[in-house]
Write a protein that holds these residues in place. Sequence first.
Motif, PDB file in Angstrom:
ATOM      1  N   ASN A 174       0.816  -1.212   0.000  1.00 33.67           N
ATOM      2  CA  ASN A 174       0.000   0.000   0.000  1.00 33.67           C
ATOM      3  C   ASN A 174       0.854   1.269   0.000  1.00 33.67           C
ATOM      4  N   LEU A 175       2.067   1.179   0.524  1.00 30.31           N
ATOM      5  CA  LEU A 175       2.960   2.340   0.520  1.00 30.31           C
ATOM      6  C   LEU A 175       3.526   2.628  -0.873  1.00 30.31           C
ATOM      7  N   ILE A 176       3.571   1.609  -1.738  1.00 30.90           N
ATOM      8  CA  ILE A 176       4.142   1.801  -3.079  1.00 30.90           C
ATOM      9  C   ILE A 176       3.100   1.616  -4.174  1.00 30.90           C
ATOM     10  N   LYS A 177       1.818   1.556  -3.813  1.00 34.00           N
ATOM     11  CA  LYS A 177       0.813   1.140  -4.785  1.00 34.00           C
ATOM     12  C   LYS A 177       0.643   2.116  -5.949  1.00 34.00           C
ATOM     13  N   LYS A 178       0.801   3.413  -5.712  1.00 28.24           N
ATOM     14  CA  LYS A 178       0.591   4.373  -6.796  1.00 28.24           C
ATOM     15  C   LYS A 178       1.524   4.093  -7.961  1.00 28.24           C
ATOM     16  N   ASP A 179       2.802   3.920  -7.644  1.00 31.63           N
ATOM     17  CA  ASP A 179       3.773   3.644  -8.694  1.00 31.63           C
ATOM     18  C   ASP A 179       3.635   2.225  -9.223  1.00 31.63           C
ATOM     19  N   LEU A 180       3.372   1.280  -8.331  1.00 40.06           N
ATOM     20  CA  LEU A 180       3.294  -0.126  -8.706  1.00 40.06           C
ATOM     21  C   LEU A 180       2.172  -0.390  -9.695  1.00 40.06           C
ATOM     22  N   LEU A 181       1.031   0.251  -9.502  1.00 39.76           N
ATOM     23  CA  LEU A 181      -0.137  -0.020 -10.338  1.00 39.76           C
ATOM     24  C   LEU A 181      -0.173   0.818 -11.607  1.00 39.76           C
ATOM     25  N   THR A 182       0.591   1.908 -11.661  1.00 40.75           N
ATOM     26  CA  THR A 182       0.579   2.740 -12.870  1.00 40.75           C
ATOM     27  C   THR A 182       1.736   2.397 -13.798  1.00 40.75           C
ATOM     28  N   ARG A 183       2.906   2.088 -13.221  1.00 36.06           N
ATOM     29  CA  ARG A 183       4.063   1.808 -14.062  1.00 36.06           C
ATOM     30  C   ARG A 183       3.942   0.466 -14.766  1.00 36.06           C
ATOM     31  N   ASN A 184       3.111  -0.442 -14.254  1.00 35.61           N
ATOM     32  CA  ASN A 184       2.997  -1.773 -14.838  1.00 35.61           C
ATOM     33  C   ASN A 184       1.662  -1.988 -15.548  1.00 35.61           C
ATOM     34  N   VAL A 185       1.067  -0.896 -16.049  1.00 34.32           N
ATOM     35  CA  VAL A 185      -0.226  -0.995 -16.720  1.00 34.32           C
ATOM     36  C   VAL A 185      -0.123  -1.944 -17.908  1.00 34.32           C
ATOM     37  N   ARG A 186      -1.068  -2.878 -17.969  1.00 34.76           N
ATOM     38  CA  ARG A 186      -1.186  -3.846 -19.050  1.00 34.76           C
ATOM     39  C   ARG A 186       0.075  -4.686 -19.217  1.00 34.76           C
ATOM     40  N   LYS A 187       0.798  -4.911 -18.138  1.00 42.22           N
ATOM     41  CA  LYS A 187       1.961  -5.771 -18.178  1.00 42.22           C
ATOM     42  C   LYS A 187       1.793  -6.895 -17.166  1.00 42.22           C
ATOM     43  N   ASP A 188       2.688  -7.839 -17.248  1.00 38.76           N
ATOM     44  CA  ASP A 188       2.702  -8.917 -16.272  1.00 38.76           C
ATOM     45  C   ASP A 188       3.505  -8.464 -15.059  1.00 38.76           C
ATOM     46  N   LEU A 189       2.849  -8.411 -13.918  1.00 40.45           N
ATOM     47  CA  LEU A 189       3.505  -8.009 -12.683  1.00 40.45           C
ATOM     48  C   LEU A 189       4.164  -9.233 -12.059  1.00 40.45           C
ATOM     49  N   LYS A 190       5.439  -9.139 -11.733  1.00 40.41           N
ATOM     50  CA  LYS A 190       6.190 -10.289 -11.224  1.00 40.41           C
ATOM     51  C   LYS A 190       6.678  -9.994  -9.803  1.00 40.41           C
ATOM     52  N   ILE A 191       6.335 -10.910  -8.893  1.00 40.13           N
ATOM     53  CA  ILE A 191       6.677 -10.768  -7.486  1.00 40.13           C
ATOM     54  C   ILE A 191       7.413 -12.025  -7.040  1.00 40.13           C
ATOM     55  N   ALA A 192       8.519 -11.853  -6.305  1.00 38.02           N
ATOM     56  CA  ALA A 192       9.262 -12.990  -5.762  1.00 38.02           C
ATOM     57  C   ALA A 192       9.207 -12.962  -4.244  1.00 38.02           C
ATOM     58  N   LEU A 193       8.868 -14.103  -3.652  1.00 38.78           N
ATOM     59  CA  LEU A 193       8.838 -14.258  -2.201  1.00 38.78           C
ATOM     60  C   LEU A 193       9.950 -15.227  -1.812  1.00 38.78           C
ATOM     61  N   PHE A 194      10.906 -14.759  -1.023  1.00 38.72           N
ATOM     62  CA  PHE A 194      12.025 -15.595  -0.625  1.00 38.72           C
ATOM     63  C   PHE A 194      11.821 -16.109   0.794  1.00 38.72           C
ATOM     64  N   CYS A 195      12.076 -17.420   0.978  1.00 42.35           N
ATOM     65  CA  CYS A 195      11.934 -18.059   2.300  1.00 42.35           C
ATOM     66  C   CYS A 195      10.529 -17.818   2.856  1.00 42.35           C
ATOM     67  N   ALA A 196       9.527 -18.053   2.022  1.00 42.34           N
ATOM     68  CA  ALA A 196       8.149 -17.690   2.377  1.00 42.34           C
ATOM     69  C   ALA A 196       7.510 -18.650   3.372  1.00 42.34           C
ATOM     70  N   GLY A 197       8.027 -19.886   3.494  1.00 39.61           N
ATOM     71  CA  GLY A 197       7.413 -20.838   4.414  1.00 39.61           C
ATOM     72  C   GLY A 197       5.971 -21.133   4.018  1.00 39.61           C
ATOM     73  N   PRO A 198       5.020 -21.014   4.954  1.00 40.41           N
ATOM     74  CA  PRO A 198       3.615 -21.272   4.607  1.00 40.41           C
ATOM     75  C   PRO A 198       3.008 -20.179   3.737  1.00 40.41           C
ATOM     76  N   ALA A 199       3.757 -19.093   3.539  1.00 41.64           N
ATOM     77  CA  ALA A 199       3.398 -18.009   2.603  1.00 41.64           C
ATOM     78  C   ALA A 199       2.177 -17.198   3.018  1.00 41.64           C
ATOM     79  N   PRO A 200       2.152 -16.646   4.243  1.00 40.24           N
ATOM     80  CA  PRO A 200       1.079 -15.707   4.581  1.00 40.24           C
ATOM     81  C   PRO A 200       1.120 -14.467   3.691  1.00 40.24           C
ATOM     82  N   GLU A 201       2.285 -14.209   3.052  1.00 37.92           N
ATOM     83  CA  GLU A 201       2.382 -13.079   2.127  1.00 37.92           C
ATOM     84  C   GLU A 201       1.344 -13.172   1.009  1.00 37.92           C
ATOM     85  N   ILE A 202       0.997 -14.400   0.614  1.00 36.49           N
ATOM     86  CA  ILE A 202       0.004 -14.569  -0.459  1.00 36.49           C
ATOM     87  C   ILE A 202      -1.337 -13.985  -0.034  1.00 36.49           C
TER      88      ILE A 202
END
Length: 420
Positions: A174-202
């Motif tokens: 939410n702190l970076i959403k303005k740039d994140l959602l406008t700079r990647n318009v109509r593109k594939d957004l790629k996110i990497a989670l390292f050492c995620a374990g059960p992955a609550p990040e999802i």
Amino acid sequence: MVYKFNGKLFTDFNDYKTALKESSNRFNSYARWSNKEDEALLKAYDKGLSVKQLSDIHKRRGSGIRSRLKKLRPEDFSFENESLPQEVFKENILHQVVEDLQTLHREELSRRESTPKTFVSYLRSLKPELEVFSEAIRNHKGDVRMPYIDQNTQIIYCLKYLHAYWHQIYDALNLIKKDLLTRNVRKDLKIALFCAGPAPEIIGITKFFEENFGDYNSVDIHLYDQINEWDFARKNFIFSNGKKRLMEKNLNINFYFHQIDLTNLFDLDKFNLSNFYDVISFQNCLGEFSQSSSDESSENFLKVLKSLKPESYAIFSERSISGTKQNIERIHNYASTKKYQILKDFSEQKLVIEKNDIPNIICNGNLFNDPNSYSSGEYVMETNKFQTLILIKPKRKIIPGGKNKQYRETRLQRMLQKMK
């Protein structure tokens, strides 16, 4: 009826089937499913693979994969009959974890006679392990390696932490959403989670995109872990009961799984991605590097930052415990030497659940203590104290257009001189 395959149109169904059978990528289409193939399909599906990935593995059409999954797991596709998009995760994650655990208990009860007959007696059977787990965490100041491959340990972890730990990446996005959602318009957004374990990040990522649905083609989530010991928890608490299919259908989220040991230089040397991800995240794992390797090598995990695209984000979010301070300092040092901008560096103590929102069935001595009592025993985590750093990778160096040719020629000359 007209059929389309590999760019060709077929008006005759038999010609269409022949083309599929003679192809290199869909030759199993319309063939009977064996029990062995059903098992392989469900195993890969439970790991989070998309229909497209399953189609490539089984050499079948996507519609055939979906039809088979609907037959084998009808509960995961029941939402497709609903007219409005359904939220993937409930507002109260702890309630959802308990519901998922009840579903798991019913399935186990139908398979094994030794399983306790009631859900309450099952919860009570977990209490000794909960106490051992909690004591180990306290003795090691919150930073300890447990036998996480044990299924009961994973269940206890999810009951203690899943409702709390999704907030960290959600707040950061939410702190970076303005740039994140406008700079990647109509593109594939790629996110990497390292050492995620059960992955609550999802959970946090999903809730973020449900609230900030952008005009993107897809969200590809890549999970990197040393071993796949957390498959059980992800299957039963993150992807279960149709949640994975909802993420795919409503939010165009795809999942990819990788194995890497970030304390191993050999593994890191094989990690040769460059300028690929829009966001990478390390959450609640920094202490593992300083404990598992020497002071000199415990900063090696930072090498994966090369996989970030220029002007993209690295999120480090960690519980505020003594075991992580050294690596927080290393991140600051890395940022200064590599000219990364530190966008945010803050600590937060967040209320993650109110006392009156805790499910009664897991309290009252069944597993946790009553939240309003002061007796000895284990309590549900109500607040989460953590520190978050958000780094921005610097812009790629651009040589002015008129100087590009001259720059390349000069660089080539220098290289040739060195070779003489």
